[in-house]
Every structure is written in C-alpha cells, then in structure tokens.
Design an enzyme around this catalytic site. Sequence first.
Site, mmCIF file in Angstrom:
data_model
loop_
_atom_site.group_PDB
_atom_site.id
_atom_site.type_symbol
_atom_site.label_atom_id
_atom_site.label_comp_id
_atom_site.label_asym_id
_atom_site.label_seq_id
_atom_site.Cartn_x
_atom_site.Cartn_y
_atom_site.Cartn_z
ATOM 1 N N VAL A 39 0.861 -1.222 -0.074
ATOM 2 C CA VAL A 39 0.010 0.120 0.053
ATOM 3 C C VAL A 39 1.013 1.197 0.184
ATOM 4 C CG1 VAL A 39 -1.445 1.212 1.325
ATOM 5 C CG2 VAL A 39 -2.118 -0.916 0.983
ATOM 6 N N LYS A 40 1.916 1.302 0.818
ATOM 7 C CA LYS A 40 2.795 2.521 0.880
ATOM 8 C C LYS A 40 3.494 2.856 -0.503
ATOM 9 C CE LYS A 40 6.642 -0.117 2.414
ATOM 10 N NZ LYS A 40 7.696 -0.437 3.680
ATOM 11 N N GLY A 41 3.943 2.013 -1.254
ATOM 12 C CA GLY A 41 4.311 2.200 -2.440
ATOM 13 C C GLY A 41 5.471 2.920 -2.364
#
Length: 239
Positions: free
Chosen positions: A126-128
């Site tokens: 999610v944090k990418g």
Amino acid sequence: MSDVVRPYGDTSGDGMVQTSFTLPVPAGRRADGAALALAAAMGLDPAMLVHARPVGDGHTFFVVYGRVRHAVDLDAVRVAERDYPLLSAAAINTAIRRRLRRKLTVVGACIGTDAHTVGIDAILNVKGVAGEKGLECYRELAVTNLGAQVPVPDLVAAAAGADAVLVSQVVTQRDAHLRNVRELSAAFRAAGRRPLLIAGGPRFDESMAADLGVDRIFGRGTTPREVASYLVHRLAEPR
C-alpha cells in the site's frame, strides 16, 4: 548529422569521468600505483587518484578521476521504450472491471536466496514508492506478496490461477538474478500453465525479456503505476 556526446566533467565535452573499484591489495603506495595502472588500461588519460581507503583485510577501495576519448552517438542508442499508455489509477480500475469483469490477480515474490524485499514491496504494498501507492491500493487488483527467499516451486504452486507473477531480484552476484528468472520461466513451462511473467530489479537489462523467458523486465526507477498500466495493457485491453 549524428548527435554525438562526450562526458562532462569540468567543462562541456571534456571527457572527464569518475569511476570506483576495489582491488585485493593492501592500502599503500603499491596499491595506489596499481589503481592508476588499471585506470590507464581502462583508457583514462590522464588519471588522477582522488580517494583510497582500506576495506577489510588486504583490500583497498579507490575513486579515480580522468579523461576518456570515447563518445556516444545518441542515434545509435537502442533502449526498451514504454509501448503502452501510462494510465491513472481510476482508468486502470475501470479497464479491469469492464474488460475482465473480475479482479485481476497478481502474485509477487523475491525468489531464490534473494532477501531484499524493498523493490517488490515498493511495487505491491500500500505504501508504494515515489508518491505512488502500490498495487494493493487498486480496487480491481487482488495482490499476494509472498515476501523473500521464495523457492521457485513454491511460487509456481502459489500462483495457480493467477493472471500475473512479479518477481524482484536485487542480488546479482555470479548472475544469480538471471539464473533465478530463467528457472522461474522454465518451471512455469513445465507446469503447463503460464501467467504473465514480469521480472524487476536495478541490474536487469530491460531488453533481455525474451532471452530470460519473461514478458517484461522493469528496471531501476519503475513505479507501481507503470506496472499496473502494463498489466492493463496486456490483460485487460482488447487485443
């Protein structure tokens, strides 16, 4: 006329470059001389030793600065260009929903003995990376991140029914990244089912996809949106 360029150091086109390397020689004047001799053999003329530091027992790290006569003809340079549009997150989700009418499934891992998950996490989690969210944030993607040091047979089993498999390889000693990706490709061929295969890492040559038996190679600086756009291009667009 060809667009020929030379390295830039102190003044435009002066051919000055900086390189670093380690020699298995204890630090000292003999080691410095060996470093300059190597730099001369590499074509640096004149070569200047700007840094020398012991690293471990009997090894020395060097930084050398010097001029090369070489130039590059930009018209002769061939690189792997992006041959698909870079889509927004909304467009990616819409394309998958309309074309597949289900979620697009992705399985990712670092295979072999590679324990460096920074790359695969940057693309999937999610944090990418670089201000972009990873593939887990896309509503129409079902993502499984198997983590590090995943044996190839385990990945093949876990990817049963997956649309795409992403593998990240950072460790490159003795071409381990090339060997692991070829093993991956062969394992899927032997299994009789082949999802879209994507390999990524900072030391890959992006033009080697066919040679390694995968569909695409992504190199240094790749973002999650580039990968997601490629998935849509290959799996969720009319052919």
